[in-house]
Design a protein around this motif. Structure first.
Motif, short mmCIF file in Angstrom:
data_model
loop_
_atom_site.label_atom_id
_atom_site.label_comp_id
_atom_site.label_asym_id
_atom_site.label_seq_id
_atom_site.Cartn_x
_atom_site.Cartn_y
_atom_site.Cartn_z
N ARG A 126 58.13 10.75 11.26
CA ARG A 126 57.69 11.16 12.59
C ARG A 126 56.19 11.44 12.65
N SER A 127 55.51 11.35 11.53
CA SER A 127 54.07 11.61 11.54
C SER A 127 53.35 10.55 12.37
N LEU A 128 52.22 10.94 12.93
CA LEU A 128 51.49 10.06 13.83
C LEU A 128 51.07 8.77 13.15
N ILE A 129 50.61 8.86 11.92
CA ILE A 129 50.17 7.66 11.21
C ILE A 129 51.31 6.67 11.05
N ARG A 130 52.49 7.16 10.72
CA ARG A 130 53.64 6.26 10.56
C ARG A 130 54.03 5.60 11.87
N ARG A 131 53.89 6.33 12.95
CA ARG A 131 54.32 5.79 14.24
C ARG A 131 53.30 4.81 14.83
N LEU A 132 52.01 5.02 14.54
CA LEU A 132 50.97 4.18 15.15
C LEU A 132 50.55 3.00 14.29
N PHE A 133 50.74 3.09 12.98
CA PHE A 133 50.21 2.06 12.09
C PHE A 133 51.29 1.46 11.20
N THR A 134 52.44 1.17 11.78
CA THR A 134 53.57 0.66 11.00
C THR A 134 53.22 -0.61 10.24
N ASP A 135 52.66 -1.59 10.92
CA ASP A 135 52.35 -2.87 10.27
C ASP A 135 51.31 -2.70 9.16
N GLN A 136 50.29 -1.90 9.44
CA GLN A 136 49.24 -1.69 8.44
C GLN A 136 49.78 -0.99 7.20
N LEU A 137 50.67 -0.02 7.39
CA LEU A 137 51.23 0.70 6.25
C LEU A 137 52.11 -0.19 5.40
N GLU A 138 52.71 -1.19 6.00
CA GLU A 138 53.57 -2.09 5.25
C GLU A 138 52.80 -3.18 4.52
N GLY A 139 51.47 -3.17 4.66
CA GLY A 139 50.66 -4.11 3.89
C GLY A 139 49.76 -5.00 4.70
N GLY A 140 49.79 -4.86 6.03
CA GLY A 140 48.86 -5.63 6.85
C GLY A 140 47.45 -5.08 6.72
N LYS A 141 46.48 -5.85 7.18
CA LYS A 141 45.08 -5.42 7.10
C LYS A 141 44.91 -4.07 7.79
N PHE A 142 44.29 -3.12 7.10
CA PHE A 142 44.21 -1.74 7.60
C PHE A 142 42.75 -1.37 7.82
N GLU A 143 42.14 -1.94 8.84
CA GLU A 143 40.73 -1.69 9.14
C GLU A 143 40.49 -0.23 9.52
N GLU A 144 41.49 0.40 10.12
CA GLU A 144 41.31 1.77 10.63
C GLU A 144 41.26 2.82 9.53
N ALA A 145 41.70 2.45 8.32
CA ALA A 145 41.83 3.45 7.25
C ALA A 145 40.51 4.15 6.94
N LYS A 146 39.43 3.39 6.92
CA LYS A 146 38.12 3.98 6.58
C LYS A 146 37.67 5.00 7.62
N ASP A 147 38.19 4.90 8.84
CA ASP A 147 37.82 5.84 9.89
C ASP A 147 38.81 7.01 9.98
N ILE A 148 39.98 6.85 9.41
CA ILE A 148 40.93 7.97 9.32
C ILE A 148 40.47 8.94 8.24
N LEU A 149 39.93 8.41 7.15
CA LEU A 149 39.40 9.24 6.06
C LEU A 149 37.92 9.47 6.30
N TRP A 150 37.56 10.63 6.81
CA TRP A 150 36.16 10.93 7.11
C TRP A 150 35.35 11.11 5.83
N LYS A 151 36.02 11.54 4.79
CA LYS A 151 35.38 11.64 3.47
C LYS A 151 36.41 11.26 2.43
N LEU A 152 36.04 10.35 1.54
CA LEU A 152 36.89 9.97 0.41
C LEU A 152 35.97 9.88 -0.80
N GLU A 153 36.02 10.91 -1.62
CA GLU A 153 35.09 11.02 -2.74
C GLU A 153 35.87 11.18 -4.04
N THR A 154 35.48 10.40 -5.04
CA THR A 154 36.13 10.50 -6.35
C THR A 154 35.58 11.71 -7.09
#
Length: 251
Positions: A181-209
């Motif tokens: 029921r989470s928003l990401i699962r409901r809005l990005f079904t195709d991307q989560l299953e392996g489709g091109k996920f262009e939005e991911a970089k904008d969902i993560l405002w900071k991703l630091e190793t």
């Protein structure tokens, strides 16, 4: 009712809907820390405050002591009507990425709307958040209060697929720790299953190793509570690394 909603959310998070792929090796994911924040780390620098003061025709802002720049900037903003101050800040953070008319509209909407969640252009969300954050502080709560999340996760297993373009895979990994029921699962079904996920970089405002060795990696992540607040219930779980599909070479 609110408590019941939290219980329902937590129960789903404990038994998340998995994105499964039997051919992929499983990794172990642990949520090491989690906090809700109202300000983005290092969102505003002394240079930013000086530039804003210059845009408000403040005389010689570079002569203000570093420790006083933020307070002076907020005081100067409050010399304007809220919509005017919003336009000044938005003009600065958007920096030519929207038209004058669009910014004019946003300068009114930002008074009541959580633009860092609702504006359709995801790439602008971090800047809309920091703009609202500064205006909220300057006007003592007249603008919406920002809601973001800051957390760290560790991933153990075969992490060879987590390269410099790790954001799509990381969002998919995080989604596996959240309910269907989470928003990401409901809005990005195709991307989560392996489709091109262009939005991911904008969902993560900071991703630091934070650290990395052959079999494990720790990430420091900042995002909107709108997207990833539910990960706080995950604790530890198994997931699969699903990177974005490789682009085919143009013939």
């Amino acid at each position: 009712m609110l408590l019941l909603a939290r219980i329902i959310i937590k129960s789903y998070a404990q038994e998340p809907l998995r994105i499964t792929n039997e051919s992929m090796s499983q990794i172990e994911v642990k949520v090491l820390s989690f906090e809700q924040i109202q300000e983005l780390p290092d969102a505003w620098s002394g240079t930013d405050y000086v530039n804003l003061l210059n845009s408000m025709d403040y005389d010689n802002p570079q002569e203000i002591k570093d420790g006083e720049l933020k307070e002076m900037c907020m005081m100067s903003l409050t010399d304007f009507e809220p919509e005017e101050a919003a336009k000044i800040v938005l003009d600065y953070v958007i920096d030519g990425r929207l038209t004058e008319g669009q910014i004019e509209n946003l300068s009114h909407e930002i008074l009541t709307e959580k633009l860092w969640e609702e504006y359709p252009e995801l790439s602008l969300h971090p800047d809309l958040f920091r703009a609202t954050q500064l205006l909220y502080q300057a006007y003592n709560g007249k603008f919406p209060r920002g809601e973001a999340v800051h957390f760290q996760i560790s991933i153990t297993g075969d992490i060879s697929a987590l390269d410099e373009n790790a954001a799509p895979a990381i969002v998919r990994i995080l989604a596996e720790g959240m309910s269907d029921r989470s928003l990401i699962r409901r809005l990005f079904t195709d991307q989560l299953e392996g489709g091109k996920f262009e939005e991911a970089k904008d969902i993560l405002w900071k991703l630091e190793t934070v650290s990395r060795d052959e079999n494990s990696v720790t990430y420091d992540i900042v995002s909107s509570a709108y997207w990833l607040e539910e990960i706080k219930y995950a604790d530890s779980y198994q997931a699969a690394i699903i990177p974005d599909p490789e682009e085919e070479d143009a013939e």
